[in-house]
Design a protein around this motif. Structure first.
Motif, PDB file in Angstrom:
ATOM      1  N   VAL A   4       0.863  -1.171   0.000  1.00 48.41           N
ATOM      2  CA  VAL A   4       0.000   0.000   0.000  1.00 48.41           C
ATOM      3  C   VAL A   4       0.909   1.233   0.000  1.00 48.41           C
ATOM      4  O   VAL A   4       1.862   1.316   0.771  1.00 48.41           O
ATOM      5  N   GLY A   5       0.623   2.154  -0.904  1.00 48.89           N
ATOM      6  CA  GLY A   5       1.428   3.363  -1.065  1.00 48.89           C
ATOM      7  C   GLY A   5       2.476   3.258  -2.152  1.00 48.89           C
ATOM      8  O   GLY A   5       3.030   4.265  -2.591  1.00 48.89           O
ATOM      9  N   ASP A   6       2.762   2.035  -2.619  1.00 47.55           N
ATOM     10  CA  ASP A   6       3.754   1.848  -3.678  1.00 47.55           C
ATOM     11  C   ASP A   6       3.213   2.309  -5.023  1.00 47.55           C
ATOM     12  O   ASP A   6       2.048   2.086  -5.343  1.00 47.55           O
ATOM     13  N   ARG A   7       4.089   2.911  -5.806  1.00 45.60           N
ATOM     14  CA  ARG A   7       3.755   3.273  -7.182  1.00 45.60           C
ATOM     15  C   ARG A   7       4.101   2.085  -8.078  1.00 45.60           C
ATOM     16  O   ARG A   7       5.162   1.496  -7.937  1.00 45.60           O
ATOM     17  N   VAL A   8       3.180   1.754  -8.974  1.00 50.71           N
ATOM     18  CA  VAL A   8       3.409   0.669  -9.927  1.00 50.71           C
ATOM     19  C   VAL A   8       3.171   1.187 -11.335  1.00 50.71           C
ATOM     20  O   VAL A   8       2.429   2.149 -11.541  1.00 50.71           O
ATOM     21  N   GLU A   9       3.835   0.553 -12.266  1.00 42.26           N
ATOM     22  CA  GLU A   9       3.617   0.845 -13.676  1.00 42.26           C
ATOM     23  C   GLU A   9       3.014  -0.387 -14.323  1.00 42.26           C
ATOM     24  O   GLU A   9       3.206  -1.513 -13.844  1.00 42.26           O
ATOM     25  N   ARG A  10       2.311  -0.161 -15.404  1.00 41.09           N
ATOM     26  CA  ARG A  10       1.693  -1.276 -16.126  1.00 41.09           C
ATOM     27  C   ARG A  10       2.738  -2.369 -16.361  1.00 41.09           C
ATOM     28  O   ARG A  10       3.839  -2.091 -16.836  1.00 41.09           O
ATOM     29  N   GLY A  11       2.388  -3.596 -15.989  1.00 36.94           N
ATOM     30  CA  GLY A  11       3.280  -4.735 -16.173  1.00 36.94           C
ATOM     31  C   GLY A  11       4.094  -5.092 -14.939  1.00 36.94           C
ATOM     32  O   GLY A  11       4.686  -6.169 -14.893  1.00 36.94           O
ATOM     33  N   ASP A  12       4.139  -4.206 -13.929  1.00 40.15           N
ATOM     34  CA  ASP A  12       4.844  -4.528 -12.689  1.00 40.15           C
ATOM     35  C   ASP A  12       4.098  -5.625 -11.941  1.00 40.15           C
ATOM     36  O   ASP A  12       2.860  -5.650 -11.923  1.00 40.15           O
ATOM     37  N   VAL A  13       4.836  -6.496 -11.278  1.00 41.50           N
ATOM     38  CA  VAL A  13       4.223  -7.539 -10.464  1.00 41.50           C
ATOM     39  C   VAL A  13       3.629  -6.897  -9.207  1.00 41.50           C
ATOM     40  O   VAL A  13       4.311  -6.153  -8.499  1.00 41.50           O
ATOM     41  N   VAL A  14       2.358  -7.187  -8.955  1.00 43.05           N
ATOM     42  CA  VAL A  14       1.655  -6.650  -7.797  1.00 43.05           C
ATOM     43  C   VAL A  14       1.488  -7.730  -6.725  1.00 43.05           C
ATOM     44  O   VAL A  14       1.625  -7.461  -5.538  1.00 43.05           O
ATOM     45  N   ALA A  15       1.210  -8.963  -7.151  1.00 44.34           N
ATOM     46  CA  ALA A  15       0.972 -10.058  -6.208  1.00 44.34           C
ATOM     47  C   ALA A  15       1.346 -11.379  -6.863  1.00 44.34           C
ATOM     48  O   ALA A  15       1.443 -11.472  -8.087  1.00 44.34           O
ATOM     49  N   VAL A  16       1.530 -12.377  -6.008  1.00 45.20           N
ATOM     50  CA  VAL A  16       1.803 -13.734  -6.480  1.00 45.20           C
ATOM     51  C   VAL A  16       0.741 -14.647  -5.887  1.00 45.20           C
ATOM     52  O   VAL A  16       0.461 -14.586  -4.678  1.00 45.20           O
ATOM     53  N   VAL A  17       0.141 -15.462  -6.737  1.00 45.69           N
ATOM     54  CA  VAL A  17      -0.878 -16.421  -6.300  1.00 45.69           C
ATOM     55  C   VAL A  17      -0.438 -17.822  -6.698  1.00 45.69           C
ATOM     56  O   VAL A  17       0.401 -18.001  -7.580  1.00 45.69           O
ATOM     57  N   VAL A  40       0.028  -8.917 -12.544  1.00 48.00           N
ATOM     58  CA  VAL A  40       0.691  -7.662 -12.879  1.00 48.00           C
ATOM     59  C   VAL A  40      -0.304  -6.513 -12.958  1.00 48.00           C
ATOM     60  O   VAL A  40      -1.500  -6.715 -13.201  1.00 48.00           O
ATOM     61  N   ALA A  41       0.215  -5.303 -12.745  1.00 53.19           N
ATOM     62  CA  ALA A  41      -0.607  -4.094 -12.828  1.00 53.19           C
ATOM     63  C   ALA A  41      -1.095  -3.897 -14.259  1.00 53.19           C
ATOM     64  O   ALA A  41      -0.332  -4.081 -15.209  1.00 53.19           O
ATOM     65  N   GLU A  42      -2.340  -3.534 -14.382  1.00 51.27           N
ATOM     66  CA  GLU A  42      -2.927  -3.290 -15.701  1.00 51.27           C
ATOM     67  C   GLU A  42      -2.757  -1.846 -16.138  1.00 51.27           C
ATOM     68  O   GLU A  42      -3.002  -1.512 -17.291  1.00 51.27           O
ATOM     69  N   ARG A  43      -2.344  -0.978 -15.208  1.00 52.95           N
ATOM     70  CA  ARG A  43      -2.150   0.442 -15.507  1.00 52.95           C
ATOM     71  C   ARG A  43      -1.203   1.045 -14.485  1.00 52.95           C
ATOM     72  O   ARG A  43      -0.900   0.431 -13.477  1.00 52.95           O
ATOM     73  N   ASP A  44      -0.753   2.246 -14.747  1.00 53.33           N
ATOM     74  CA  ASP A  44       0.117   2.966 -13.821  1.00 53.33           C
ATOM     75  C   ASP A  44      -0.719   3.553 -12.684  1.00 53.33           C
ATOM     76  O   ASP A  44      -1.874   3.923 -12.892  1.00 53.33           O
ATOM     77  N   GLY A  45      -0.128   3.654 -11.500  1.00 55.83           N
ATOM     78  CA  GLY A  45      -0.802   4.295 -10.383  1.00 55.83           C
ATOM     79  C   GLY A  45      -0.164   3.947  -9.067  1.00 55.83           C
ATOM     80  O   GLY A  45       0.941   3.392  -9.009  1.00 55.83           O
ATOM     81  N   ARG A  46      -0.860   4.284  -7.987  1.00 56.05           N
ATOM     82  CA  ARG A  46      -0.389   4.024  -6.639  1.00 56.05           C
ATOM     83  C   ARG A  46      -1.382   3.087  -5.952  1.00 56.05           C
ATOM     84  O   ARG A  46      -2.580   3.334  -5.979  1.00 56.05           O
ATOM     85  N   VAL A  47      -0.862   2.022  -5.349  1.00 60.24           N
ATOM     86  CA  VAL A  47      -1.705   1.064  -4.633  1.00 60.24           C
ATOM     87  C   VAL A  47      -2.241   1.751  -3.374  1.00 60.24           C
ATOM     88  O   VAL A  47      -1.471   2.255  -2.556  1.00 60.24           O
TER      89      VAL A  47
END
Length: 82
Positions: free
Chosen positions: A29-42, A52-59
């Motif tokens: 939470v609070g991290d900036r991600v760009e499209r394609g960055d890994v957000v979570a592992v399942v 992976v992130a579908e768009r740029d933004g901040r979690v």
């Protein structure tokens, strides 16, 4: 993207799989991600998969805790524009 956080959903896992175990958050939470960055592992019964992130933004929110069983379409996290 608007100023309000947007719900980001668990993608389909394919091959008839509709559930997975959340084993790791790669973006906090609070991290900036760009499209394609890994957000979570399942993990499914077949393999571990990176979401992976579908768009740029901040979690802004994690909608599930590590150890939670997720289904395709569930809200996984929220993302806001910076």
């Amino acid at each position: 993207m608007s100023d309000s956080p947007v719900d980001m959903h668990v993608p389909g896992f394919g091959h008839g799989l509709d559930e997975a175990l959340l084993i790791e958050w790669a973006a906090g939470v609070g991290d900036r991600v760009e499209r394609g960055d890994v957000v979570a592992v399942v993990e499914t019964d077949k393999a571990s998969t990176e979401i992976v992130a579908e768009r740029d933004g901040r979690v802004t929110t994690h909608a599930a805790a590590v150890g939670t069983i997720l289904r395709s379409g569930d809200v996984l996290y929220q993302l806001a524009a910076d």
